[in-house]
Design an enzyme around this catalytic site. Structure first.
Site, PDB file in Angstrom:
ATOM      1  N   LYS A 274     111.627 117.175 159.780  1.00 18.16           N
ATOM      2  CA  LYS A 274     110.763 117.993 160.632  1.00 18.16           C
ATOM      3  C   LYS A 274     109.375 117.370 160.693  1.00 18.16           C
ATOM      4  CE  LYS A 274     112.779 122.567 159.748  1.00 18.16           C
ATOM      5  NZ  LYS A 274     113.161 122.826 161.157  1.00 18.16           N
ATOM      6  N   ARG A 348     123.686 126.526 159.644  1.00 23.73           N
ATOM      7  CA  ARG A 348     125.051 126.800 160.100  1.00 23.73           C
ATOM      8  C   ARG A 348     126.073 126.111 159.214  1.00 23.73           C
ATOM      9  NH1 ARG A 348     123.619 124.297 165.888  1.00 23.73           N
ATOM     10  NH2 ARG A 348     121.598 125.129 165.231  1.00 23.73           N
TER      11      ARG A 348
END
Ligand code: BES
Ligand code: MN
Ligand code: ZN
Length: 498
Positions: A274, A348
Site C-alpha cells: 500500500k 477474502r
C-alpha cells in the site's frame, strides 16, 4: 464510572439533568425545580433560544433554592417521537457535555413522557446505556494527561419511579456495552501490541464468561488445508491463528448461529504494498474479528439463550522475503485454487478458509461474516452504512431491521453471476481480484464461492469500523460497530422460545 438506577429523589449536589419537550414544556421534575428556584429555570429558558428542540441544551448554573450545583436542560422535541434511540442519545450527550465539567456526579431524571414510544423502564435503562457507551476512553498510552483532561464525574445515576425493572434492563444492556468496549479496545490497539497471537490471548479471556475458546496455530491450519489463509500470513514473522469461540446458552442440540471475522492485525498490502500515507489505519483491519469477539462477550455476558459460534482468522499481511508473490496459486481448504493477483486483496483469502471451516464443522442456522474488506465500500456508502451482501432475503431483512433498531445501518448490495464471472481465471479456479469496477461486489462474490447452501450475509464494514467524528454514544476512534446490531438480531429472532 459507576452507573446506577435509583428512585426519583433529587440530589443535593452535583449536576442534575432533566428533559424538556418542544415549546420549552417542562416535565414533572423540571416544574418542581422551577418552583423551588422561584422561576430561575423558566427565566433561563426565556433568556435564551432554548425551545426544547431535540439536540438543544441549556446549562443553568447554581440556581438558588435547588440542591444541585448545576441543572442541565436537554431538549427532547416532540414527546410522541421519543424512542429508545432518542433517550440513549440523550444519555450519551449528557455524558459528553458533563463528564468533564468538574463535578463528581450526574443525576439524570427520567420523568414519564406522555405518548413516548419507549416505556418508562426501558427508557431509563437506555439513558444509562447511552451514557455508558459515551463514556468509553482509550487512554492507556496517554501518560501525561492532566487531571483536568480526564473525566471528573465518577458516578452517574438515572432517577426513575420504580427503578427495579429499569435496573434489570440495564444489566443486559451493560453486558452488551462490555462487548462494545472490548471491540473498541481491540480496534484501537496498535499492531505492535495486537498481533495474531496476542489477539488470540485476548479471545481467551472470554473463558471467564464460560465461552469455550480454541486457538489453532499454523501447523493445525496447514493440516486442515487452509492454504488460502496461510498464504496471507506467510510474509510475517508473527504466526497466524484461528480462534473458535463457542457460547452454549441453549440446549446441547440447538443448532448454532455463527459469526466469522476478518482479523488482519495489520495490512501493509504485502508485496502489493500500500502507499505510505494513511497506512496506519490498517491497524484496524482486524475490525471484523474484533466485532465477533465483542459480540461473543456480549452474548455470554448477558447469558443469551442461544448457541453461538464466533470464528476469527488472525493474520498479519507483511512483505518479506518469504511473502506470497502476485501470481502465486494457493489451494484453499475447500479444494478450490486461487491465483493471488494482488496480495492486498487478502481479507477474502483469510475468510475463504474460515467460512468454509465454520460451515463444515458447525452446520449453523446462518453465518454472518464481518470484514473491513474493501476501500470501494467507503466510496459507495461512506461512513453511514455498512454494505450487506446476502444469499438469503429473510436474514438480510432481519439484519437490516436490527440495524435500524440500534442505529447501525446496513444497506444491501447486489450479488449475481455476472459479477461472479469477473473472478474466472485461466490458470486456477479463480483469481482474487475482479478489477476496479464494483470492487466491493466482486469481493463479496469471492466469499460466496466458499459458502454452500447455508443462509449467509457478508457485512463490509470498511467505512464504519473507525470514526473520525464522534456521535452521541460513539466517541472518535474504534466504533465497536456491529456488536449491538448482531446482539439485537440474536435477541429478536434466535433465542430460545423465538
Ligand atoms: N483492508 C483493505 C480494505 C480497506 C481499505 C479497509 C481502507 C478500510 C479502509 C483491504 O484488504 C484491501 O486492501 N482491499 C483492496 C482490494 C483491492 C486490492 C482489490 C482495496 O480496497 O483497495
Ligand atoms: Mn488489503
Ligand atoms: Zn485488508
Amino acid at each position: 464510572m459507576k452507573i446506577t438506577i435509583a428512585e426519583a429523589k433529587l440530589p443535593t449536589s452535583g449536576a442534575l439533568v432533566v428533559g424538556v419537550l418542544k415549546g420549552g414544556k417542562l416535565l414533572a421534575t423540571g416544574k418542581a425545580l422551577d418552583k423551588a428556584s422561584k422561576g430561575a429555570i423558566s427565566k433561563a429558558i426565556k433568556a435564551s433560544r432554548f425551545e426544547g428542540d431535540k439536540g438543544q441544551w441549556l446549562d443553568v448554573l447554581a440556581p438558588a433554592g435547588v440542591g444541585a450545583d448545576r441543572v442541565l436542560l436537554g431538549g427532547l422535541g416532540d414527546g410522541k417521537k421519543v424512542d429508545q434511540m432518542a433517550v440513549e442519545n440523550f444519555g450519551g450527550t449528557t455524558w459528553q457535555r458533563l463528564g468533564n465539567c468538574g463535578l463528581k456526579s450526574i443525576a439524570i431524571v427520567y420523568d414519564p413522557i406522555p405518548g413516548a414510544k419507549v416505556e418508562l423502564d426501558m427508557g431509563a435503562a437506555a439513558i444509562a446505556y447511552g451514557a455508558r457507551l459515551a463514556s468509553y476512553r482509550f487512554d492507556k498510552y496517554r501518560t501525561t494527561l492532566k487531571a483536568k483532561d480526564k473525566p471528573s464525574v465518577t458516578a452517574l445515576s438515572v432517577l426513575v419511579e420504580g427503578p427495579a425493572a429499569a435496573r434489570k434492563h440495564f444489566k443486559a444492556l451493560d453486558a452488551v456495552a462490555g462487548g462494545v468496549f472490548m471491540t473498541r479496545d481491540l480496534v484501537s490497539e496498535p499492531a505492535n501490541v495486537l498481533y495474531p497471537d496476542s489477539m488470540a490471548q485476548q479471545c481467551k479471556t472470554l473463558s471467564k464468561l464460560d465461552v469455550k475458546v480454541e486457538v489453532l496455530g499454523e501447523a493445525r491450519m496447514a493440516k486442515l488445508g487452509m492454504g488460502s489463509l496461510l498464504g496471507v500470513g506467510q510474509g510475517s514473522p508473527r504466526e497466524s491463528r484461528m480462534v473458535v469461540m463457542s457460547w452454549q446458552g441453549a440446549g446441547a442440540k440447538a443448532q448454532p448461529v455463527a459469526f466469522v471475522g476478518k482479523g488482519v492485525t495489520f495490512d501493509t498490502g504485502g508485496i502489493s504494498l500500500k502507499p505510505g500515507p494513511g497506512m496506519e489505519m490498517m491497524k484496524w483491519d482486524m475490525g471484523g474479528a474484533g466485532t465477533v469477539v465483542g459480540l461473543m462477550k456480549a452474548l455470554a455476558g448477558r447469558k443469551a439463550k442461544v448457541n453461538a459460534i464466533g470464528v476469527v482468522g488472525l493474520v498479519e499481511n507483511m512483505p518479506d522475503g518469504n511473502a506470497q508473490r502476485p501470481g502465486d496459486i494457493v489451494t484453499s481448504m475447500s479444494g478450490q485454487t486461487i491465483e493471488v493477483l494482488n496480495t492486498d486483496a487478502e481479507g477474502r483469502l483469510v475468510l475463504a478458509d474460515v467460512l468454509w471451516y465454520t460451515q463444515k464443522r458447525f452446520k449453523p442456522q446462518f453465518m454472518v461474516n464481518l470484514a473491513t474488506l474493501t476501500g470501494a465500500m467507503i466510496i459507495a456508502l461512506g461512513h453511514e452504512n455498512a454494505g450487506m451482501f446476502s444469499n438469503n432475503d429473510k436474514l438480510a431483512q432481519q439484519l437490516h431491521d436490527a440495524g435500524q433498531d440500534v442505529g447501525e445501518g446496513v444497506w444491501r448490495m447486489p450479488l449475481s453471476t455476472a459479477y461472479d464471472k469477473k473472478l474466472n481465471c485461466a490458470i486456477a479456479d479463480m483469481k482474487n481480484i475482479g478489477g476496479r469496477d464494483a470492487g466491493s461486489i466482486t469481493a463479496a462474490q469471492f466469499l460466496q464461492r466458499f459458502v454452500n447452501k447455508v443462509p449467509w450475509a457478508h457485512l463490509d464494514i470498511a467505512g464504519v469500523a473507525w470514526a473520525d467524528r464522534g456521535k452521541p454514544t460513539v466517541p472518535k476512534g474504534g466504533v465497536g460497530w456491529g456488536v449491538r446490531l448482531l446482539d439485537r438480531l440474536v435477541a429478536k429472532h434466535y433465542e430460545d422460545g423465538k
